[in-house]
Design a protein around this motif. Structure first.
Motif, short mmCIF file in Angstrom:
data_model
loop_
_atom_site.label_atom_id
_atom_site.label_comp_id
_atom_site.label_asym_id
_atom_site.label_seq_id
_atom_site.Cartn_x
_atom_site.Cartn_y
_atom_site.Cartn_z
N ILE A 290 0.82 -1.21 0.00
CA ILE A 290 0.00 0.00 0.00
C ILE A 290 0.85 1.26 0.00
CG2 ILE A 290 -0.29 0.29 2.51
CD1 ILE A 290 -3.46 0.49 1.24
N ARG A 291 2.11 1.14 0.39
CA ARG A 291 2.98 2.33 0.39
C ARG A 291 3.41 2.70 -1.04
NH1 ARG A 291 6.54 2.07 4.29
NH2 ARG A 291 7.88 3.57 3.26
N ASP A 292 3.10 1.82 -2.00
CA ASP A 292 3.50 2.04 -3.40
C ASP A 292 2.80 3.28 -3.98
OD1 ASP A 292 4.33 -0.26 -5.96
OD2 ASP A 292 3.75 1.83 -6.23
N ALA A 293 3.51 4.06 -4.78
CA ALA A 293 2.96 5.30 -5.37
C ALA A 293 1.68 5.02 -6.16
CB ALA A 293 4.01 5.93 -6.28
N LEU A 294 1.55 3.80 -6.61
CA LEU A 294 0.37 3.35 -7.37
C LEU A 294 -0.93 3.76 -6.65
CD1 LEU A 294 0.20 1.51 -9.88
CD2 LEU A 294 0.02 -0.45 -8.32
N TYR A 295 -0.89 3.80 -5.30
CA TYR A 295 -2.14 4.00 -4.54
C TYR A 295 -2.28 5.43 -4.01
CZ TYR A 295 -1.70 -1.00 -4.93
OH TYR A 295 -1.53 -2.27 -5.45
N ALA A 296 -1.41 6.33 -4.47
CA ALA A 296 -1.39 7.71 -3.94
C ALA A 296 -2.74 8.40 -4.10
CB ALA A 296 -0.31 8.51 -4.63
N SER A 317 -5.50 5.69 -0.48
CA SER A 317 -4.73 6.94 -0.56
C SER A 317 -4.39 7.45 0.83
CB SER A 317 -5.56 8.00 -1.31
OG SER A 317 -4.97 9.26 -1.19
N TYR A 318 -5.41 7.44 1.72
CA TYR A 318 -5.20 7.95 3.08
C TYR A 318 -4.27 7.03 3.87
CZ TYR A 318 -6.23 9.32 7.91
OH TYR A 318 -6.11 9.72 9.22
N ILE A 319 -4.49 5.72 3.79
CA ILE A 319 -3.66 4.79 4.57
C ILE A 319 -2.22 4.81 4.06
CG2 ILE A 319 -3.32 2.34 5.18
CD1 ILE A 319 -6.42 2.08 5.14
N ARG A 320 -2.07 4.94 2.72
CA ARG A 320 -0.70 5.06 2.18
C ARG A 320 -0.02 6.30 2.76
NH1 ARG A 320 1.68 8.15 -1.63
NH2 ARG A 320 3.61 7.29 -2.53
N HIS A 321 -0.78 7.41 2.82
CA HIS A 321 -0.21 8.67 3.37
C HIS A 321 0.25 8.42 4.81
CE1 HIS A 321 0.08 12.54 5.25
NE2 HIS A 321 -0.99 12.29 5.99
#
Ligand SMILES: Nc1nc2cc3nc(NCCc4ccc(CCO)cc4)[nH]c3cc2c(=O)[nH]1
Ligand SMILES: [Zn+2]
Length: 372
Positions: A290-296, A317-321
């Motif tokens: 989920i940290r991958d830019a794919l999910y920004a 997006s929020y969890i990745r942030h």
């Protein structure tokens, strides 16, 4: 009279899987069951109420860690592990037989026990069958584990044979040292490396000791999946049908389903909590980093099929942030989701056993998850 009772509810017609229920002094849990790991008297990032909300039936804690910190006497003074961590459902404690080798700066293994250095402050420590049982008696878990040697992988036949025979001698010493068999069920642990005849020897020697439940140890130690499955296929059929079987340290979604198919009732693994803290989540379509830019900019939930708090209230997006910003809520949500994912997987496995369609479920799940 043993501390636990295993109720075999149904045997799957398609596989060796069983639907069951284990009754303990702190209530029952359904099997096949996944046990979230709470090594230091907490499942990292989850409160007891949150664990109940995702329907965790039983959790695991570790003798090795709690002996080192805060010490079993402090926990005993609190009234035992259940009171100390405010968890009133079943608890299982591992004996330290694995952690000493995997964590401690282990020094020496002898007939008497194992000398090692604490991974916290480097102080010299010693664990034996007697002391591992005494610690677990003070912690008060409903299910406690014999002190064993988890044989590293790979290992020579001769070393494994000697180790199996010592683990059996240690198991006898554990039974003798155990103070409360009527309130704490002591499980034996089958070893034997990757050698079928030594797995059988270990199982037969432990069966004579009539434990209330049996664990299969010495697996999930780096061996290929096929070898693990082979060892299960040769060991599980030797174990009593009317007692729980616990596969230690397993595991990933495929291992849980394949283990249940081969007759395993209980599993534990740090995987969901460990990878959750690294920003990897499990979904019905496979693992997602989920940290991958794919999910920004991805405003969808981690897993649209999931009913957990993270998936109902937040976006990728929020969890990745949060993960990128090292915000504590981030690893709480990924952990929350991963645990609920595995607990739901086991619920689906139990449903499939009930309806005699576990092989069909396995094929569908593997196809969606991306396994072969
Ligand atoms: N007393 C005892 N305890 C054990 C615990 C174990 N735990 C394992 N495997 C865990 C391996 C494991 C470790 C970390 C992660 C997350 C990162 O991917 C996943 C699996 N094997 C094990 C074997 C034994 C054993 O024989 N005896
Ligand atoms: Zn979820």
């Amino acid at each position: 009279m043993s501390a636990i009772r295993y109720e075999l509810i149904k045997k799957c017609k398609q596989t060796g899987a069983r639907l069951g229920r284990v009754y303990t002094p702190h209530g029952y849990f359904d099997t096949p069951a996944f046990m979230p790991v709470g090594t230091q008297a907490t499942v990292k990032g989850m409160s007891p109420d949150e664990l109940k909300s995702i329907e965790a039936g039983i959790i695991l804690s570790n003798t090795y860690h709690l002996h080192i910190r805060p010490g079993e006497d402090i926990i005993k003074e609190a009234g035992g592990l259940h009171k100390f961590m405010n968890w009133d459902r079943p608890i299982l404690t591992d004996s330290g037989g694995f952690q000493v080798f995997s964590l401690g700066d282990f020094r020496k293994i002898e007939e008497e026990g194992v000398t090692f250095k604490s991974h916290v402050d480097g102080s010299k420590k010693f664990l034996s069958p007697e002391s591992a049982i005494k610690i677990q008696n003070k912690l008060g878990a409903d299910i406690i584990m014999a002190f064993d040697e988890c044989i590293p992988y790979p290992a020579e036949f001769h070393y494994v044979k000697k180790s199996v025979e010592r683990t059996t001698r240690w198991a006898k010493r554990c039974i003798k040292a155990h103070e409360n068999p009527e309130t704490q069920a002591l499980f034996g642990i089958v070893q034997g490396g990757m050698y079928k005849e030594l797995r059988r020897q270990s199982a037969y020697e432990l069966l004579e000791l009539d434990f209330p439940g049996y664990a299969i140890g010495g697996l999930s130690v780096g061996e290929p999946a096929e070898e693990m499955y082979e060892m299960l296929e040769c060991t599980v059929p030797l174990l009593p049908e009317d007692k729980p079987r616990y596969l230690m340290g397993v595991g990933s979604p495929d291992y849980l389903v394949e283990g249940a198919i081969r007759g395993i009732d209980m599993f534990d693994c740090v995987l969901p909590t460990r990878i959750g803290r690294n920003g990897t989540v499990l979904t019905s379509r496979g693992r997602m980093i989920i940290r991958d830019a794919l999910y920004a900019r991805d405003q969808s939930p981690i897993d649209p099929d999931c009913d957990c708090y993270a998936c109902k209230n937040f976006t990728r997006s929020y969890i990745r942030h949060l993960i990128k910003a090292k915000e504590v809520l981030g690893i709480r949500l990924t952990t929350w989701h991963n645990l609920r994912f595995l607990l739901n997987l086991m619920k689906n496995v139990r449903e499939a056993i009930k309806e005699d369609r576990l092989l069909d479920f396995r094929n569908e799940f593997f196809k969606n998850f991306g396994y072969n």
